[in-house]
Design a protein around this motif. Structure first.
Motif, mmCIF file in Angstrom:
data_model
loop_
_atom_site.group_PDB
_atom_site.id
_atom_site.type_symbol
_atom_site.label_atom_id
_atom_site.label_comp_id
_atom_site.label_asym_id
_atom_site.label_seq_id
_atom_site.Cartn_x
_atom_site.Cartn_y
_atom_site.Cartn_z
ATOM 1 N N THR A 443 -37.990 26.043 -11.119
ATOM 2 C CA THR A 443 -36.761 25.497 -10.548
ATOM 3 C C THR A 443 -36.575 24.064 -11.012
ATOM 4 O O THR A 443 -37.543 23.341 -11.300
ATOM 5 N N CYS A 444 -35.331 23.642 -11.062
ATOM 6 C CA CYS A 444 -35.012 22.263 -11.431
ATOM 7 C C CYS A 444 -35.374 21.348 -10.260
ATOM 8 O O CYS A 444 -35.029 21.628 -9.104
ATOM 9 N N THR A 459 -26.493 17.278 -12.792
ATOM 10 C CA THR A 459 -26.652 16.264 -11.748
ATOM 11 C C THR A 459 -27.570 15.143 -12.205
ATOM 12 O O THR A 459 -27.306 13.956 -11.964
ATOM 13 N N PHE A 460 -28.659 15.488 -12.899
ATOM 14 C CA PHE A 460 -29.583 14.478 -13.411
ATOM 15 C C PHE A 460 -28.939 13.638 -14.503
ATOM 16 O O PHE A 460 -29.157 12.422 -14.583
ATOM 17 N N ARG A 461 -28.118 14.250 -15.342
ATOM 18 C CA ARG A 461 -27.472 13.518 -16.429
ATOM 19 C C ARG A 461 -26.400 12.554 -15.922
ATOM 20 O O ARG A 461 -26.087 11.572 -16.589
ATOM 21 N N ARG A 462 -25.814 12.840 -14.746
ATOM 22 C CA ARG A 462 -24.791 11.945 -14.212
ATOM 23 C C ARG A 462 -25.383 10.677 -13.589
ATOM 24 O O ARG A 462 -24.652 9.733 -13.299
ATOM 25 N N LEU A 463 -26.686 10.655 -13.376
ATOM 26 C CA LEU A 463 -27.332 9.466 -12.814
ATOM 27 C C LEU A 463 -27.400 8.357 -13.848
ATOM 28 O O LEU A 463 -27.342 8.587 -15.062
ATOM 29 N N THR A 464 -27.542 7.135 -13.377
ATOM 30 C CA THR A 464 -27.775 6.009 -14.282
ATOM 31 C C THR A 464 -29.217 6.058 -14.784
ATOM 32 O O THR A 464 -30.067 6.784 -14.258
ATOM 33 N N VAL A 465 -29.499 5.233 -15.813
ATOM 34 C CA VAL A 465 -30.831 5.242 -16.414
ATOM 35 C C VAL A 465 -31.875 4.781 -15.402
ATOM 36 O O VAL A 465 -32.982 5.332 -15.317
ATOM 37 N N SER A 466 -31.542 3.761 -14.614
ATOM 38 C CA SER A 466 -32.506 3.271 -13.611
ATOM 39 C C SER A 466 -32.802 4.337 -12.557
ATOM 40 O O SER A 466 -33.955 4.511 -12.138
ATOM 41 N N ASP A 467 -31.773 5.069 -12.130
ATOM 42 C CA ASP A 467 -32.001 6.139 -11.152
ATOM 43 C C ASP A 467 -32.829 7.272 -11.754
ATOM 44 O O ASP A 467 -33.654 7.889 -11.059
ATOM 45 N N LEU A 509 -33.793 8.662 -20.984
ATOM 46 C CA LEU A 509 -34.319 7.476 -20.324
ATOM 47 C C LEU A 509 -34.094 6.218 -21.129
ATOM 48 O O LEU A 509 -34.610 5.154 -20.785
ATOM 49 N N HIS A 510 -33.335 6.294 -22.227
ATOM 50 C CA HIS A 510 -33.019 5.116 -23.030
ATOM 51 C C HIS A 510 -31.993 4.261 -22.296
ATOM 52 O O HIS A 510 -31.092 4.795 -21.637
ATOM 53 N N PRO A 511 -32.041 2.940 -22.400
ATOM 54 C CA PRO A 511 -31.134 2.072 -21.626
ATOM 55 C C PRO A 511 -29.653 2.303 -21.867
ATOM 56 O O PRO A 511 -28.839 2.044 -20.993
ATOM 57 N N ILE A 512 -29.251 2.799 -23.016
ATOM 58 C CA ILE A 512 -27.812 2.978 -23.272
ATOM 59 C C ILE A 512 -27.406 4.433 -23.132
ATOM 60 O O ILE A 512 -26.299 4.815 -23.496
ATOM 61 N N GLN A 513 -28.317 5.254 -22.611
ATOM 62 C CA GLN A 513 -28.005 6.679 -22.523
ATOM 63 C C GLN A 513 -26.924 6.984 -21.504
ATOM 64 O O GLN A 513 -26.283 8.018 -21.545
ATOM 65 N N ASN A 514 -26.705 6.047 -20.519
ATOM 66 C CA ASN A 514 -25.738 6.325 -19.470
ATOM 67 C C ASN A 514 -24.307 6.052 -19.875
ATOM 68 O O ASN A 514 -23.414 6.068 -19.046
ATOM 69 N N LYS A 515 -24.042 5.710 -21.133
ATOM 70 C CA LYS A 515 -22.669 5.522 -21.571
ATOM 71 C C LYS A 515 -21.949 6.861 -21.601
ATOM 72 O O LYS A 515 -22.544 7.883 -21.914
ATOM 73 N N PRO A 516 -20.685 6.857 -21.274
ATOM 74 C CA PRO A 516 -19.953 8.136 -21.277
ATOM 75 C C PRO A 516 -19.841 8.701 -22.673
ATOM 76 O O PRO A 516 -19.612 7.973 -23.635
ATOM 77 N N MET A 517 -20.053 9.975 -22.803
ATOM 78 C CA MET A 517 -19.954 10.653 -24.096
ATOM 79 C C MET A 517 -18.518 11.037 -24.366
ATOM 80 O O MET A 517 -17.780 11.426 -23.460
ATOM 81 N N LYS A 518 -18.125 10.933 -25.617
ATOM 82 C CA LYS A 518 -16.765 11.261 -26.029
ATOM 83 C C LYS A 518 -16.787 12.572 -26.795
ATOM 84 O O LYS A 518 -17.673 12.808 -27.605
#
Length: 694
Positions: A443-444, A459-467, A509-518
């Motif tokens: 299970t996830c 749900t995990f991908r929508r979190l910020t990198v720190s979260d 977990l990279h610091p810029i990974q939370n940028k919105p994807m286009k």
């Protein structure tokens, strides 16, 4: 005397009749013919209802000395004349409208008659061409049979002449030789009599079974001198064929070419087939490999079972789907990928299925397997090409393979890993994708669902990198694979690769990974997919939608929004759709149902069975303007093609319902390539293929 007749009924007014006389025009009227509203009086004076008499009555009614008497009279006269003119104009306008309506109806009738004449003429031309072609084929067949008969008789005459020469040169005292000569002649006569006395069933079998000349099934003609000489340099043994689709092209090509070159007889082919056929292939034609004369029937049966184009196409699509994506670091991984794409293009052309070369979804799946740098190189490469298809992509890959070979001389090609069987799983293809029932083992940790791991959790991908980092520390999970394996070393050697990062941690977990994807919007294409507007019916409800007819799908799918409008209910079951690059999509609430389907304006209803509902089909949008299409392509004129606006299809019909959209009639243009074709099915006419924007 005319004044003695009534101005209304034109009857004579008697002395005793009650009558009235107009003071101005002196016309007489029966009192019964004139109503009180139409006749006015001024004292003892009567005035009829005409305009001039009424004007005179108004003038007399005016008091003497009135300054506005004349003006009021003139004004009333003008109003009366204006009303009269307006009435006349209205009558004329009505007449003009009626004439135009008659002209429009006459024009529509003429257009309908012209369309009926063109349609009838086209049907007559098609029927005439069909019978002409049939007549030519019969003439060609008759000519070939006459040529074979003449060749056979010529050979018999030559043999008889040689036997006669041999008999004349021998001595009359050599009785054994004379008896041998007589036996040969009797044998030849017997063979000719047997060949002339073929039964009707054998003649029918010979005409119906495709038999090749010069040893390809002709039991009465031996190999020529050139064919006998060719046997010294060609191996007579055929390659092993067990029934696998990838073995059929080599086996069939070797059989046909060796027969044409060496002229093998049916007896020799019978022996060769017994040596080469194994497994299911041998079992399917074992009954036809007992006599030499049934060898052509055995080859025809093998081609029917294992040499079908759709079977070969499905096999190579599955092979492309299973191939491992190339890696930019390991150049040798581009070799099997490029070879597989080239092999797919070659087999599509060999099977005469060039229409699948312009399948944009298949091309998109193959492009998605490339690394990011090669995707950009592909975009630059295709901009220089006018027409882009799978062959264009194969040329692009051949350049990459050539550069990889020049960059590294010793390329170590990875061996294909052994696949461990995990039991039988029901599979099927959906628009060149596979589908199967999904059961997850773990299970996830984020959403506690069993249909995906943590790395694919939305749900995990929508979190910020720190979260994300805090959640990973809280679960005591590995920062590389995001799994919990304790203190043991992680087996996944994953580097970040985001903005040139080379650290061993997950890209999420990279610091810029939370940028919105286009996401790129869909590019307009000059390819028409096979779509057709239909009407779906279920439980007294009906809805119109656009259906995608997919010959590469094994199941039929229905958009969930359409299913809700039709009131589809049933048992929900998990359903997985996976693409070639190992991208999966889980349908937790999929329902299997059956629907009634018909053409948009057709009263004939068909049953659509085993349809699975999905949350969103997300098929490409497409519109079609039938008027512009028939104007640009003359071979489509006169066909009842329906236009439809730009919308996404709500239904995908696969091969499990092939009887609904199987071709009944095809209209194509042979003079110029790159034009669309029209196919008629039970649902109506559909147009697809290369085409300008319509």
């Amino acid at each position: 005397m005319t004044h003695n007749k009534c101005a209304v009924c034109k009857e004579t007014i008697g002395v005793c009749d009650s009558a009235a006389r107009c003071q101005r025009c002196h016309s007489r009227y029966h009192e019964k013919c004139v109503g009180e509203g139409e006749l006015t009086s001024n004292g003892n004076s009567w005035f009829c209802a005409s305009d001039k008499c009424q004007a005179e009555k108004i003038r007399l009614d005016m008091p003497l000395g009135s300054a506005c008497c004349n003006e009021a009279l003139e004004e009333k006269i003008r109003l009366i004349e204006k009303e009269k003119r307006d009435k006349m104009l209205e009558i004329e306008a009505e007449n003009i409208l009626k004439e135009k309506e008659l002209d429009m109806r006459r024009m529509l009738r003429e257009m309908q008659l012209n369309m009926d004449r063109r349609r009838k003429k086209k049907e007559e031309d098609q029927e005439r061409r069909y019978w002409e072609q049939s007549f030519r084929d019969q003439q060609d067949h008759l000519g070939r049979m006459k040529a074979l008969q003449g060749e056979f008789m010529t050979k018999i005459n030559l043999i008889q002449q040689e036997l006669q020469v041999i008999g004349n040169t021998q001595s009359s005292a050599m009785n054994p030789i004379r008896r041998s000569r007589r036996s040969k002649k009797e044998l030849l006569d017997t063979c000719s009599e047997e060949s002339d006395s073929l039964s009707e069933s054998e003649e029918q079998e010979v005409t119906q079974t495709p038999r090749l000349l010069n040893g390809l099934g002709n039991a009465h003609s031996g190999p020529s001198q050139m064919q006998l000489a060719a046997r010294n340099g060609i191996v007579s043994k055929l390659p092993i064929f067990t029934g696998k689709p990838e073995e059929w092209p080599l086996f069939h090509c070797a059989y046909v070419t060796s027969n044409e070159a060496c002229g093998f007889t049916d007896v020799e082919n019978l022996v060769r087939l017994h040596e080469s056929l194994k497994g299911p292939a041998l079992e399917s034609v074992r009954g036809r490999l007992l006599l030499p004369k049934t060898v052509p029937q055995a080859i025809a049966k093998l081609e029917q079972l294992f040499g079908r184009p759709e079977l070969m196409l499905q096999h190579y699509f599955e092979k492309i789907k299973r191939i491992k994506p190339p890696n930019a670091v390991k150049l040798e991984t581009f070799l099997p990928f490029g070879n597989a794409v080239e092999e797919l293009c070659d087999h599509l052309e060999a099977l005469k299925l060039e229409a699948h070369l312009v399948n944009p979804l298949l091309l998109t799946e193959l492009v998605n397997k490339l690394p990011a740098t090669d995707k950009r190189a592909w975009v630059r490469f295709k901009r220089k090409k006018k027409n882009v298809n799978l062959k264009t992509f194969a040329k692009f890959l051949s350049r990459i393979v050539s550069e990889a070979c020049q960059a590294n001389v010793q390329l170590k090609i990875e061996e294909k890993p052994k696949q461990v069987s995990k039991g039988k799983i029901d599979k099927g293809s959906i628009f060149h994708h596979t589908s199967k029932n999904y059961v997850a083992k773990k299970t996830c940790k984020m959403c506690h669902e069993r249909n995906h791991p943590l790395v694919f959790c939305k749900t995990f991908r929508r979190l910020t990198v720190s979260d994300r980092l805090a959640a990973v520390h809280r679960w005591k999970a590995c920062q590389t694979c995001l799994n919990t394996h304790g203190s043991s070393v992680c087996k996944f050697k994953i580097t970040c690769k985001v903005d040139g990062c080379e650290s061993f941690h997950n890209p999420l977990l990279h610091p810029i990974q939370n940028k919105p994807m286009k996401t790129n919007s869909h590019r307009k294409s000059n390819i028409l997919f096979r779509m057709i507007p239909v009407t779906l019916q279920r439980a007294g409800k009906s809805i119109n939608t656009l259906a995608f007819l997919d010959e590469g799908a094994s199941v039929s799918l229905l958009d969930d929004s359409i299913a809700k409008k039709l009131g589809v209910k049933g048992k929900k079951r998990k359903f997985e759709v996976s693409w070639t690059s190992d991208i999966t999509r889980i349908e937790n609430e999929s329902i299997q149902t059956s629907l009634s389907i018909s053409g948009l304006d057709s009263s004939e209803v068909f049953q659509l069975k085993s349809v699975r509902t999905v949350r969103e089909l997300h098929l490409p949008k497409q519109s079609l303007n039938a008027v512009k299409l028939t104007q640009d392509h003359q071979h489509l004129q006169g066909l009842p093609i329906r236009s439809y606006s730009s919308e996404r299809p709500g239904l995908l019909i696969g091969l499990d319902n092939i009887d609904i959209f199987s071709p009944q009639e095809v209209v194509s243009c042979d003079s110029t390539k790159g034009r669309p074709i029209a196919v008629k099915s039970k649902l109506g006419w559909s147009v697809y293929g290369p085409c300008d924007e319509v």
